[in-house]
Motif scaffolding. Structure first.
Motif, PDB file in Angstrom:
ATOM      1  N   ALA A  34      58.364  57.166  36.628  1.00 43.37           N
ATOM      2  CA  ALA A  34      58.547  55.049  35.821  1.00 43.37           C
ATOM      3  C   ALA A  34      57.988  54.478  36.546  1.00 43.37           C
ATOM      4  O   ALA A  34      57.505  53.445  36.449  1.00 43.37           O
ATOM      5  N   GLU A  35      58.693  54.528  38.219  1.00 43.78           N
ATOM      6  CA  GLU A  35      58.587  53.321  38.922  1.00 43.78           C
ATOM      7  C   GLU A  35      56.782  53.580  39.723  1.00 43.78           C
ATOM      8  O   GLU A  35      56.555  52.576  39.434  1.00 43.78           O
ATOM      9  N   ALA A  36      56.249  54.494  39.798  1.00 46.60           N
ATOM     10  CA  ALA A  36      54.770  54.733  40.384  1.00 46.60           C
ATOM     11  C   ALA A  36      54.106  53.832  39.490  1.00 46.60           C
ATOM     12  O   ALA A  36      53.436  53.756  39.386  1.00 46.60           O
ATOM     13  N   ARG A  37      54.342  54.300  37.554  1.00 42.51           N
ATOM     14  CA  ARG A  37      53.679  54.079  36.749  1.00 42.51           C
ATOM     15  C   ARG A  37      54.024  52.763  36.828  1.00 42.51           C
ATOM     16  O   ARG A  37      52.013  51.378  36.705  1.00 42.51           O
ATOM     17  N   CYS A  38      54.663  52.061  36.601  1.00 41.42           N
ATOM     18  CA  CYS A  38      55.234  50.413  37.165  1.00 41.42           C
ATOM     19  C   CYS A  38      54.227  49.925  37.712  1.00 41.42           C
ATOM     20  O   CYS A  38      53.147  49.035  37.479  1.00 41.42           O
ATOM     21  N   ARG A  39      53.751  50.795  38.773  1.00 40.71           N
ATOM     22  CA  ARG A  39      53.410  49.972  40.166  1.00 40.71           C
ATOM     23  C   ARG A  39      51.736  50.176  40.513  1.00 40.71           C
ATOM     24  O   ARG A  39      51.229  49.054  40.381  1.00 40.71           O
ATOM     25  N   GLU A  40      51.399  50.845  39.788  1.00 38.72           N
ATOM     26  CA  GLU A  40      49.994  51.551  39.298  1.00 38.72           C
ATOM     27  C   GLU A  40      49.254  50.589  38.336  1.00 38.72           C
ATOM     28  O   GLU A  40      48.677  50.150  38.598  1.00 38.72           O
ATOM     29  N   ALA A  41      50.223  49.906  37.299  1.00 42.66           N
ATOM     30  CA  ALA A  41      49.875  49.619  36.038  1.00 42.66           C
ATOM     31  C   ALA A  41      50.136  47.946  36.252  1.00 42.66           C
ATOM     32  O   ALA A  41      49.227  46.599  36.236  1.00 42.66           O
ATOM     33  N   LEU A  42      50.730  47.466  37.298  1.00 43.25           N
ATOM     34  CA  LEU A  42      50.642  46.389  38.065  1.00 43.25           C
ATOM     35  C   LEU A  42      49.472  46.011  39.027  1.00 43.25           C
ATOM     36  O   LEU A  42      49.378  45.001  38.767  1.00 43.25           O
ATOM     37  N   THR A  43      49.110  46.776  39.545  1.00 43.48           N
ATOM     38  CA  THR A  43      48.348  47.021  40.245  1.00 43.48           C
ATOM     39  C   THR A  43      46.743  46.525  39.494  1.00 43.48           C
ATOM     40  O   THR A  43      46.150  46.302  39.779  1.00 43.48           O
ATOM     41  N   GLU A  44      46.719  47.405  38.529  1.00 46.10           N
ATOM     42  CA  GLU A  44      45.651  47.152  37.733  1.00 46.10           C
ATOM     43  C   GLU A  44      45.195  45.801  37.110  1.00 46.10           C
ATOM     44  O   GLU A  44      44.351  44.876  37.307  1.00 46.10           O
ATOM     45  N   LEU A  45      46.634  44.783  36.414  1.00 42.94           N
ATOM     46  CA  LEU A  45      46.970  43.560  36.304  1.00 42.94           C
ATOM     47  C   LEU A  45      46.522  43.184  37.162  1.00 42.94           C
ATOM     48  O   LEU A  45      45.974  41.878  36.820  1.00 42.94           O
ATOM     49  N   GLN A  46      46.904  42.969  38.332  1.00 44.69           N
ATOM     50  CA  GLN A  46      46.555  41.721  39.756  1.00 44.69           C
ATOM     51  C   GLN A  46      45.268  42.102  39.859  1.00 44.69           C
ATOM     52  O   GLN A  46      44.474  41.066  40.304  1.00 44.69           O
ATOM     53  N   LYS A  47      44.522  43.485  39.684  1.00 37.11           N
ATOM     54  CA  LYS A  47      42.919  43.357  40.250  1.00 37.11           C
ATOM     55  C   LYS A  47      42.333  42.901  39.078  1.00 37.11           C
ATOM     56  O   LYS A  47      41.040  41.781  39.015  1.00 37.11           O
ATOM     57  N   LYS A  48      42.379  42.911  37.617  1.00 34.87           N
ATOM     58  CA  LYS A  48      42.071  42.637  36.346  1.00 34.87           C
ATOM     59  C   LYS A  48      41.957  40.851  36.710  1.00 34.87           C
ATOM     60  O   LYS A  48      41.030  40.265  36.201  1.00 34.87           O
ATOM     61  N   LYS A  49      43.272  40.046  36.699  1.00 31.66           N
ATOM     62  CA  LYS A  49      43.139  39.126  37.144  1.00 31.66           C
ATOM     63  C   LYS A  49      42.960  38.400  38.283  1.00 31.66           C
ATOM     64  O   LYS A  49      42.410  37.419  38.602  1.00 31.66           O
ATOM     65  N   GLU A  50      42.499  38.530  39.355  1.00 35.10           N
ATOM     66  CA  GLU A  50      41.434  39.107  40.494  1.00 35.10           C
ATOM     67  C   GLU A  50      40.062  38.550  39.972  1.00 35.10           C
ATOM     68  O   GLU A  50      39.331  37.082  40.496  1.00 35.10           O
ATOM     69  N   GLU A  51      39.776  39.490  39.428  1.00 34.32           N
ATOM     70  CA  GLU A  51      37.968  39.562  38.626  1.00 34.32           C
ATOM     71  C   GLU A  51      37.641  38.756  37.972  1.00 34.32           C
ATOM     72  O   GLU A  51      37.117  37.520  37.688  1.00 34.32           O
ATOM     73  N   GLN A  52      39.279  38.326  37.184  1.00 32.85           N
ATOM     74  CA  GLN A  52      39.020  36.697  35.910  1.00 32.85           C
ATOM     75  C   GLN A  52      38.894  35.530  36.563  1.00 32.85           C
ATOM     76  O   GLN A  52      37.807  34.904  36.323  1.00 32.85           O
ATOM     77  N   GLY A  53      38.972  35.748  38.092  1.00 31.74           N
ATOM     78  CA  GLY A  53      39.852  34.155  38.936  1.00 31.74           C
ATOM     79  C   GLY A  53      38.058  34.362  39.510  1.00 31.74           C
ATOM     80  O   GLY A  53      37.603  33.220  38.846  1.00 31.74           O
ATOM     81  N   LEU A  54      38.071  35.487  39.667  1.00 34.84           N
ATOM     82  CA  LEU A  54      35.817  34.731  40.521  1.00 34.84           C
ATOM     83  C   LEU A  54      35.344  34.933  39.603  1.00 34.84           C
ATOM     84  O   LEU A  54      35.077  34.024  39.506  1.00 34.84           O
ATOM     85  N   THR A  55      35.572  35.258  38.394  1.00 30.96           N
ATOM     86  CA  THR A  55      34.604  35.387  37.099  1.00 30.96           C
ATOM     87  C   THR A  55      33.901  33.865  36.987  1.00 30.96           C
ATOM     88  O   THR A  55      33.811  33.080  36.557  1.00 30.96           O
ATOM     89  N   THR A  56      35.632  33.064  36.464  1.00 31.79           N
ATOM     90  CA  THR A  56      36.006  32.115  36.555  1.00 31.79           C
ATOM     91  C   THR A  56      35.639  30.920  37.512  1.00 31.79           C
ATOM     92  O   THR A  56      34.849  29.804  36.505  1.00 31.79           O
ATOM     93  N   ASN A  57      35.919  30.909  38.758  1.00 29.69           N
ATOM     94  CA  ASN A  57      35.553  30.588  39.981  1.00 29.69           C
ATOM     95  C   ASN A  57      34.283  30.208  39.630  1.00 29.69           C
ATOM     96  O   ASN A  57      33.030  29.247  40.060  1.00 29.69           O
ATOM     97  N   THR A  58      32.745  31.291  39.497  1.00 32.43           N
ATOM     98  CA  THR A  58      32.078  31.135  39.797  1.00 32.43           C
ATOM     99  C   THR A  58      31.100  30.647  38.507  1.00 32.43           C
ATOM    100  O   THR A  58      29.666  29.946  38.356  1.00 32.43           O
ATOM    101  N   LYS A  59      31.650  30.781  36.885  1.00 31.31           N
ATOM    102  CA  LYS A  59      30.996  30.059  36.417  1.00 31.31           C
ATOM    103  C   LYS A  59      31.381  28.497  36.278  1.00 31.31           C
ATOM    104  O   LYS A  59      30.915  27.969  36.556  1.00 31.31           O
ATOM    105  N   GLU A  60      32.342  27.944  37.169  1.00 34.02           N
ATOM    106  CA  GLU A  60      32.633  26.745  37.347  1.00 34.02           C
ATOM    107  C   GLU A  60      31.612  26.198  38.084  1.00 34.02           C
ATOM    108  O   GLU A  60      31.440  24.900  37.923  1.00 34.02           O
ATOM    109  N   THR A  61      31.424  27.279  39.032  1.00 32.09           N
ATOM    110  CA  THR A  61      30.827  26.641  40.137  1.00 32.09           C
ATOM    111  C   THR A  61      29.357  26.150  40.025  1.00 32.09           C
ATOM    112  O   THR A  61      28.784  25.165  40.427  1.00 32.09           O
TER     113      THR A  61
END
Length: 147
Positions: free
Chosen positions: A116-143
């Protein structure tokens, strides 16, 4: 062991770090048999040894009924007997089986927690990657909009 021949309930309570209420409960269950002087309980060295055995049995997982059964078997003779020793071995064997099962259950629970811990860590890593990607996309659009 103490050379003293009799003990008060408070002395036994202090020596074994148990409440006087517990000692009275063991007496009510027939495990201890103090004599009385008026309202005062007078515990013998036999009672002291029995209290020690009750507490040891408790730590090993013996029920009070099992402890009482062993005491009763001992009381049938002056020195105990084969029947008592066989009963003790039976109780020890059953307790050992219970402990082995508990160890297996704990090991299984630990494996499930690891999974369960391994699955949670994997899911958290995926969420953080998506968040970073969305942040980059938003920053690119704002620029792009600000130019």
């Amino acid at each position: 062991m103490s050379d003293k021949r009799t003990f008060s309930i408070s002395e036994l309570s202090q020596e074994f770090d148990v409440t006087t209420r517990s000692i009275r409960f063991y007496e009510d269950q027939g495990l201890l048999k103090p004599t009385r002087r008026g309202q005062t309980r007078i515990f013998s060295t036999k009672d002291r040894v029995r209290l020690k055995l009750i507490l040891r049995g408790k730590r090993m997982g013996f029920s009070l009924a099992e402890t009482k059964e062993l005491f009763d078997l001992w009381d049938e003779t002056l020195t105990g007997n084969e029947k008592q020793l066989l009963k003790m071995l039976e109780i020890l064997s059953a307790r050992r089986e219970q402990l082995e099962q508990q160890k297996e259950d704990i090991a299984m629970a630990e494996m499930e927690m690891d999974t369960a811990e391994a699955r949670c860590r994997e899911a958290l890593t995926e969420l953080q990657k998506k968040k970073e990607e969305q942040g980059l996309t938003t920053n690119t659009k704002e620029t792009a909009v600000s130019k």
